[in-house]
Design a protein around this motif. Sequence first.
Motif, PDB file in Angstrom:
ATOM      1  N   MET A  43      30.038 -61.584  32.767  1.00  0.00           N
ATOM      2  CA  MET A  43      29.894 -61.647  34.014  1.00  0.00           C
ATOM      3  C   MET A  43      30.656 -62.694  34.773  1.00  0.00           C
ATOM      4  O   MET A  43      31.409 -62.404  35.730  1.00  0.00           O
ATOM      5  N   TRP A  44      30.605 -63.817  34.304  1.00  0.00           N
ATOM      6  CA  TRP A  44      31.598 -64.961  34.724  1.00  0.00           C
ATOM      7  C   TRP A  44      33.168 -64.726  34.527  1.00  0.00           C
ATOM      8  O   TRP A  44      33.920 -64.748  35.274  1.00  0.00           O
ATOM      9  N   ARG A  45      33.322 -64.095  33.310  1.00  0.00           N
ATOM     10  CA  ARG A  45      34.840 -63.443  33.135  1.00  0.00           C
ATOM     11  C   ARG A  45      35.143 -62.670  34.345  1.00  0.00           C
ATOM     12  O   ARG A  45      36.275 -62.743  34.794  1.00  0.00           O
ATOM     13  N   ALA A  46      34.319 -61.779  34.622  1.00  0.00           N
ATOM     14  CA  ALA A  46      34.628 -60.596  35.537  1.00  0.00           C
ATOM     15  C   ALA A  46      35.071 -61.278  36.969  1.00  0.00           C
ATOM     16  O   ALA A  46      35.736 -61.025  37.818  1.00  0.00           O
ATOM     17  N   ILE A  47      33.872 -62.097  37.276  1.00  0.00           N
ATOM     18  CA  ILE A  47      33.816 -62.864  38.603  1.00  0.00           C
ATOM     19  C   ILE A  47      35.149 -63.460  38.775  1.00  0.00           C
ATOM     20  O   ILE A  47      35.901 -63.571  39.663  1.00  0.00           O
ATOM     21  N   MET A  48      35.620 -64.397  37.738  1.00  0.00           N
ATOM     22  CA  MET A  48      36.863 -65.074  37.671  1.00  0.00           C
ATOM     23  C   MET A  48      38.097 -64.048  37.737  1.00  0.00           C
ATOM     24  O   MET A  48      39.342 -64.708  38.376  1.00  0.00           O
ATOM     25  N   ARG A  49      38.107 -62.993  37.487  1.00  0.00           N
ATOM     26  CA  ARG A  49      39.131 -61.984  37.629  1.00  0.00           C
ATOM     27  C   ARG A  49      39.214 -61.463  39.238  1.00  0.00           C
ATOM     28  O   ARG A  49      40.083 -61.126  39.480  1.00  0.00           O
ATOM     29  N   LEU A  50      38.201 -61.892  39.886  1.00  0.00           N
ATOM     30  CA  LEU A  50      38.318 -61.408  41.296  1.00  0.00           C
ATOM     31  C   LEU A  50      39.362 -62.128  42.180  1.00  0.00           C
ATOM     32  O   LEU A  50      39.508 -63.282  41.748  1.00  0.00           O
TER      33      LEU A  50
ATOM     34  N   ALA B 294      40.545 -65.012  44.988  1.00  0.00           N
ATOM     35  CA  ALA B 294      39.847 -66.137  45.081  1.00  0.00           C
ATOM     36  C   ALA B 294      38.853 -66.052  46.354  1.00  0.00           C
ATOM     37  O   ALA B 294      37.877 -66.549  46.007  1.00  0.00           O
ATOM     38  N   ARG B 295      39.248 -65.259  47.344  1.00  0.00           N
ATOM     39  CA  ARG B 295      38.455 -65.188  48.540  1.00  0.00           C
ATOM     40  C   ARG B 295      37.185 -64.366  48.187  1.00  0.00           C
ATOM     41  O   ARG B 295      36.151 -65.045  48.601  1.00  0.00           O
ATOM     42  N   GLN B 296      37.434 -63.192  47.564  1.00  0.00           N
ATOM     43  CA  GLN B 296      36.128 -62.547  47.020  1.00  0.00           C
ATOM     44  C   GLN B 296      35.176 -63.085  46.184  1.00  0.00           C
ATOM     45  O   GLN B 296      34.126 -63.264  46.046  1.00  0.00           O
ATOM     46  N   ARG B 297      35.894 -63.846  45.398  1.00  0.00           N
ATOM     47  CA  ARG B 297      34.956 -64.641  44.282  1.00  0.00           C
ATOM     48  C   ARG B 297      34.159 -65.616  45.000  1.00  0.00           C
ATOM     49  O   ARG B 297      33.296 -66.038  44.641  1.00  0.00           O
ATOM     50  N   ALA B 298      34.989 -66.412  45.716  1.00  0.00           N
ATOM     51  CA  ALA B 298      34.131 -67.512  46.694  1.00  0.00           C
ATOM     52  C   ALA B 298      33.055 -66.944  47.446  1.00  0.00           C
ATOM     53  O   ALA B 298      31.918 -67.518  47.271  1.00  0.00           O
ATOM     54  N   MET B 299      32.987 -65.904  47.943  1.00  0.00           N
ATOM     55  CA  MET B 299      32.004 -65.145  48.786  1.00  0.00           C
ATOM     56  C   MET B 299      31.170 -64.697  47.691  1.00  0.00           C
ATOM     57  O   MET B 299      29.869 -64.807  48.067  1.00  0.00           O
TER      58      MET B 299
ATOM     59  N   TYR C 165      25.473 -64.725  45.989  1.00  0.00           N
ATOM     60  CA  TYR C 165      24.725 -64.799  44.900  1.00  0.00           C
ATOM     61  C   TYR C 165      24.245 -65.990  43.889  1.00  0.00           C
ATOM     62  O   TYR C 165      23.199 -65.613  43.040  1.00  0.00           O
ATOM     63  N   TYR C 166      25.093 -66.618  43.811  1.00  0.00           N
ATOM     64  CA  TYR C 166      24.900 -67.626  42.857  1.00  0.00           C
ATOM     65  C   TYR C 166      24.414 -69.314  43.833  1.00  0.00           C
ATOM     66  O   TYR C 166      23.649 -69.780  43.219  1.00  0.00           O
TER      67      TYR C 166
END
Length: 182
Positions: free
Chosen positions: A122-129, A131-136, A141-142
């Motif tokens: 999940m974290w690897r997938a989030i890191m591929r988003l 930057a702006r989407q990842r931050a949101m 959710y975290y």
Amino acid sequence: MTTPVCTSASDGMRRPAPYPSFASYVRARQPVLLRTARSLTANPSDAEDLLQTALAKTYVAWERIEDHRAVDGYVRRALVNTRTSQWRKRRVDEFACDELPEPEPLPGGTDPAEQQALHDAMWRAIMRLPARQRAMVVLRYYEDLSEAQTAEVLGVSVGTVKSAVSRALGKLREDPELDVVR
């Protein structure tokens, strides 16, 4: 105030002491001494505490130290002695018991190794988003912020947060590494 002087036994010449004050010594040598303290402890916070204690002992003895070129040795000895005393005084909070306690079963009967693998994926997938989407996603959710709080933190509108999070979740649903979840 007079500058302290050191007399060398080898040549009899008088020179200014390398550290005219305790404060100048600490400013000049703190990084090196902190590395020494870290090598004696298990974590950086303990190392900082250990160094502060050793420096407090050195401060008390500062006027009695005749050769200020040997202060590092004095502080190192104070570090080692203080750490040894701490080690000897430590309490052991382990108690022997007749039975080993069983860990609580995880919800859903999931294996801890599988949970960790899922977490990592999940974290690897989030890191591929982006930057702006990842931050949101992280804030929503975290960090468990509301849409309004996320918008305020990032300086965007609530609608922007909603649409960006929706697109990010869509990308996460399509991520091939997260097939195990589906």
